[in-house]
Design an enzyme around this catalytic site. Structure first.
Site, mmCIF file in Angstrom:
data_model
loop_
_atom_site.group_PDB
_atom_site.id
_atom_site.type_symbol
_atom_site.label_atom_id
_atom_site.label_comp_id
_atom_site.label_asym_id
_atom_site.label_seq_id
_atom_site.Cartn_x
_atom_site.Cartn_y
_atom_site.Cartn_z
ATOM 1 N N GLU A 376 2.509 5.908 -3.203
ATOM 2 C CA GLU A 376 3.076 4.558 -2.741
ATOM 3 C C GLU A 376 3.251 4.665 -1.281
ATOM 4 O OE1 GLU A 376 4.191 1.023 -4.371
ATOM 5 O OE2 GLU A 376 2.263 1.884 -4.229
ATOM 6 N N GLU A 394 -6.251 -1.745 -3.498
ATOM 7 C CA GLU A 394 -6.472 -1.925 -1.975
ATOM 8 C C GLU A 394 -7.799 -0.939 -1.739
ATOM 9 O OE1 GLU A 394 -3.097 -4.222 -2.734
ATOM 10 O OE2 GLU A 394 -3.489 -2.159 -3.356
#
Length: 908
Positions: A376, A394
């Site tokens: 993250e 993404e």
């Protein structure tokens, strides 16, 4: 190939040293992938989707999400709260709606028709539950609109959905009306949450009390709302979305043209002033560019181009994307990156700026290989900062866009890696589980809807051939949730009307064509509107190896995967010709040795000095190896010098007319007198050293004796300057930056390092002032001839400075003295809390480069700022004008202090 070391006064400079160090010629170019292999991987994507989708339908539906470890649905209120994450759940079968158009893309038309019937039969939107406006818009409203687009396409094809009468569109309008109350603010920015049943109604429904929202939350509305308006003919949705975007644009920081992360929805004040392209801002930039493509409004492109230029100027440091402060864009805001920025290379492809897209994507790929998934958040030296990975898509998105733009088979291998990692580490019997910790491989009982909505779309498109697709994807644009909206909406009725010259060809989308087709009609617009746009990737990269040349240095830096051959030195070469600890930038022999090793020095306009290695420019392979070793030693030496972080020091002007009210924030030295151990500090009059550089024995030693010498940065090491002024009898020294415009409020302070040798012989204090602060001191000396300063670890109150003596009369007569005492106290506290960010190396050991080889002391200093050898009486100064000038100076410093304090809050 190339290797880069950056030297700049910022915390992350040491971390940047670890980047781009390699022998890039040792990594091989990816080979072409056969059609059979692509088909195998495409089928693998479909099998993985079936595993995730069927487990959701079997074990979770009609719940919003699947909990893949416990094989059941996540129902809001029945499971322990996860905080804001749960605001995506609205008891509206989120995952099914989010997956509708994925079913069509993967040729699961029968399953799509069944899913639409389920949505129409089972899903309710009038639930008494508070949801995120942003998440509901991109996932549910976008999912309904994407499903409607697919249903209309299939119906027009004449085989499926013949019964369909815009039912999904009616649901979408119902949902849009339920979101509209959130936009009832004076600014037009939406509240972050809304109650699906009751709208915005105050504390009892946990809505209407919020004051802040993220930039992406308010700026990621236009595609879905404009599509809803144009599908239905009701302009109200597009009007509200445009109003929110207009407000964000007006509130951008006008000097940097950047936006902050969090904004007050009522006042428009920036609550968090850090700016990047990741979490909190990401899709705002994405929607500006895509709104231009979908809606044909030039205004969106113009705004995006302005933002993009600032991103590339301040945030992009290829291959890194680093957050900065919007009002101090040269000042880094943090030393880590979040995984959401992985979308940005894909957006750069859409923009047409391919080179930085390749570089950043490669960095992300190497981090992925190092940790199996993108954490993250990860630091600038690629260590884990936050260890979670909720199966975000993404990175796969950018991989797909880069492959479509370049047709480089390398990106097919990247996609294979993504597939393999998902199956090896995230696959569980009931679906795919998010990673709780990428370091340990532990799971979280979570499978977000975006995993089905986005991940499998992009992976399928990556491996699919054109004939595998049920429709032409170039007729659509992807929303941030990868929902498909038809480009034909640009010609649909809407209000307000776009400019007449903004027609968009329905089938032209640059990210889906190897030739990056034109977006415009035959009557092309002014080229100045399309800076950075690339018309054809083949024109950019005539050399097929060019993308590899960009990727190879990054691969080795992050992954350390390229093997190093055994060293076979040429006869007579002996040990490496130059060691970092011996390097002197003003030594012509050393510079020649650098040239032979393929290493060059670059002076940047902002004062940084760059060491760059072009391995292919070395005179031999062995010399290139020596250059690599030199670069690595320089990195290690820099790292050692930065281990001890010293707090900043203070230069306090105590002579007339300042009397201690002006405090200049100074950087310390790692050698010489430690001012933190001195109760009184070092007090004395200042004088300019001759030569001003301090790099030779002083010619005005008689005037320097017993005083504090002023020196210019550059041409030799800090320790050498200290030794010269100490020999002349100085009691201290102040080095002033020669980089015009530099200031402690735009660049972090740094500590001056020694010269790699024993510096115990230096027994006086040496401090560093940036140009802005140093110029204040030089101007004071120019005007008042005799200027006395106090060098100390922090600003002193005037009572202690003038201990045993009456305070100067001008202070006693000042009615604002008490207020100014408070300001001095604030200054002192600020200095105490500050931190030194890095070691500046261009004048330390090893010396990198003289900052300005052309400087001549007489020309740069001039007689106006030289000290008078004979003290003169204080000139008569008009009390009112003096007080006014001091007040103006204090007002300037008060503004700087407030900005600095705000930066500290932002960092916390």
């Amino acid at each position: 190939m190339w290797t880069v070391l950056w030297f700049r006064p910022a915390t992350m400079s040491a971390l940047l040293f670890s980047l781009l160090l390699l022998l890039s010629t040792l990594c091989r170019l990816g080979q072409s992938m056969s059609r059979e292999e692509k088909l195998k991987l495409r089928n693998q994507v479909v099998e993985m989707f079936d595993h995730a989708y069927s487990n959701y339908m079997d074990h979770a539906y009609p719940a919003d999400e699947l909990m893949p470890l416990t094989c059941r649905g996540r129902v809001r209120g029945l499971e322990p709260s996860r905080g804001d994450v749960d605001d995506a759940l609205g008891m509206f079968s989120l995952t099914l709606i989010d997956t509708l158009d994925t079913l069509v893309l993967l040729n699961k038309t029968a399953e799509f028709e069944a899913a639409v019937r389920r949505v129409l039969k089972d899903v309710r939107l009038d639930n008494d539950v508070v949801v995120s406006v942003f998440e509901t818009n991109i996932r549910v409203l976008g999912g309904l609109l994407g499903g409607h687009s697919m249903a209309v396409m299939l119906k027009d094809a004449g085989h499926y959905m013949q019964w369909y009468q815009d039912e999904l569109l009616h649901m979408a309008k119902d949902l849009g009306l339920r979101l509209l109350p959130a936009f009832n603010t004076s600014s037009g920015l939406p509240y972050p949450r809304v109650n699906l049943k009751h709208g915005v109604r105050g504390p009892e429904s946990r809505t209407g009390t919020e004051t802040d929202t993220c930039t992406a939350c308010a700026g990621t509305i236009i595609l879905e709302f404009a599509a809803l308006s144009r599908f239905t003919g009701d302009p109200v949705f597009e009007v509200h979305a445009r109003r929110a975007l207009n407000f964000l644009w007006e509130k951008r920081q006008r000097n940097s043209n950047l936006v902050g992360t969090t904004i007050n929805i009522h006042s428009g004040e920036w609550v968090r002033r850090d700016s990047g392209v990741g979490a909190g801002i990401d899709s705002y930039y994405e929607y500006l560019l895509k709104a231009y493509i979908l809606l044909g409004d030039d205004l969106f492109l113009q705004r995006f181009n302005i933002h993009y230029a600032s991103i590339m100027k301040y945030i992009s440091q290829p291959p890194l994307l680093l957050d900065v402060h919007i009002h101090k864009p040269l000042l880094p805001a943090r030393t880590w990156m979040d995984s959401l920025l992985a979308f940005f290379p894909g957006l750069q492809v859409l923009k047409g700026d391919i080179r930085p897209a390749i570089e950043t994507h490669e960095m992300l790929y190497q981090v992925t290989k190092k940790h199996n998934f993108l954490p993250e958040a990860f630091t600038t030296d690629f260590r884990v900062h936050w260890a979670q990975h909720p199966l975000r898509p993404e990175f796969a998105e950018s991989t797909y866009f880069l492959y479509k733009a370049t047709k480089d088979p390398y990106y097919l291998e990247v996609g294979r890696t993504v597939l393999d990692n998902l199956n090896r580490f995230a696959r569980v019997p009931c679906g795919f589980a998010a990673m709780k910790d990428v370091r340990t491989g532990s799971h979280e009982d979570r499978m977000d809807s975006f995993f089905l909505a986005e991940m499998f779309k992009y992976l399928f498109l990556l491996f699919a051939e054109e004939e595998d697709l049920p429709f032409n994807v170039e007729d659509y644009i992807f929303t941030t949730e990868a929902h498909l909206l038809p480009l034909s909406l640009s010609t649909a009725p809407h209000a307000p009307s776009p400019p007449a010259n903004s027609t968009v060809q329905a089938a032209s989308l640059p990210h889906l064509s190897a030739s990056v087709k034109s977006l415009w009609s035959e009557e092309e617009l002014d080229d100045s509107n399309f800076d950075w746009t690339c018309p054809n990737t083949r024109l950019l990269f005539p050399d097929p190896a060019f993308p590899r040349n960009l990727r190879d240095p990054i691969r080795s830096a992050v992954d350390k995967s390229c093997p190093r051959p055994a060293l076979h030195r040429e006869p007579g070469m002996g040990r490496p010709p130059l060691r970092a600890q011996d390097f002197m930038a003003n030594n012509p022999d050393h510079l020649e040795l650098l040239r032979r090793m393929g290493v060059s020095l670059i002076h940047l306009k902002d004062g940084r000095v760059q060491l760059v290695q072009h391995a292919t420019q070395a005179v031999s392979a062995v010399a290139a190896e020596d250059g690599m070793r030199f670069m690595q030693e320089m990195m290690e030496l820099s790292s050692q010098q930065q281990k001890e972080q010293l707090p900043p020091r203070a230069v306090q002007i105590i002579s007339h007319p300042f009397f201690g009210r002006v405090v200049l924030t100074a950087g310390p030295a790692q050698f010489g007198t430690d001012l933190s151990k001195s109760i009184t500090g070092v007090r004395g009059f200042v004088t300019v050293a001759e030569p001003y550089s301090g790099c030779a024995e002083l010619s005005n030693a008689a005037f320097v004796q017993g005083r504090i010498a002023l020196l210019q940065r550059g041409q030799c090491m800090f320790a050498e300057k200290a030794r010269h002024i100490m020999k002349a009898g100085a009691i201290g020294g102040i080095v002033i930056d020669d980089n015009e415009g530099s200031s402690s409020d735009t660049a972090p302070l740094f500590q001056m390092a020694g010269d790699g040798r024993n510096t115990d012989d230096v027994t006086l204090p040496l401090l560093f002032l940036f140009y802005k602060e140093g110029n204040i001191l030089l101007e004071a000396l120019k005007e008042y001839r005799e200027v006395e300063v106090l060098l100390s670890d922090k600003a002193r109150d005037r009572a202690s400075i003038f201990k045993g003596k009456p305070l100067p009369g001008i202070l006693l007569e000042s009615s604002g003295d008490a207020q100014e005492e408070d300001q001095t106290s604030t200054t002192s506290a600020t200095l105490d809390r500050s931190h030194v960010s890095t070691v500046e190396l261009d004048e330390s050991a090893p010396e990198l480069a003289p900052d300005n080889e052309d400087v001549t002391p007489e020309e740069d200093v001039g007689p106006a700022i030289k000290s008078n050898p004979e003290p003169e009486e204080e000139p008569a100064v008009d009390k009112d004008s003096s007080s006014k000038s001091v007040k103006a100076m204090m007002a300037d410093w008060r503004e700087d202090l407030e900005a600095f304090q705000q930066m500290e809050k932002d960092e916390l």
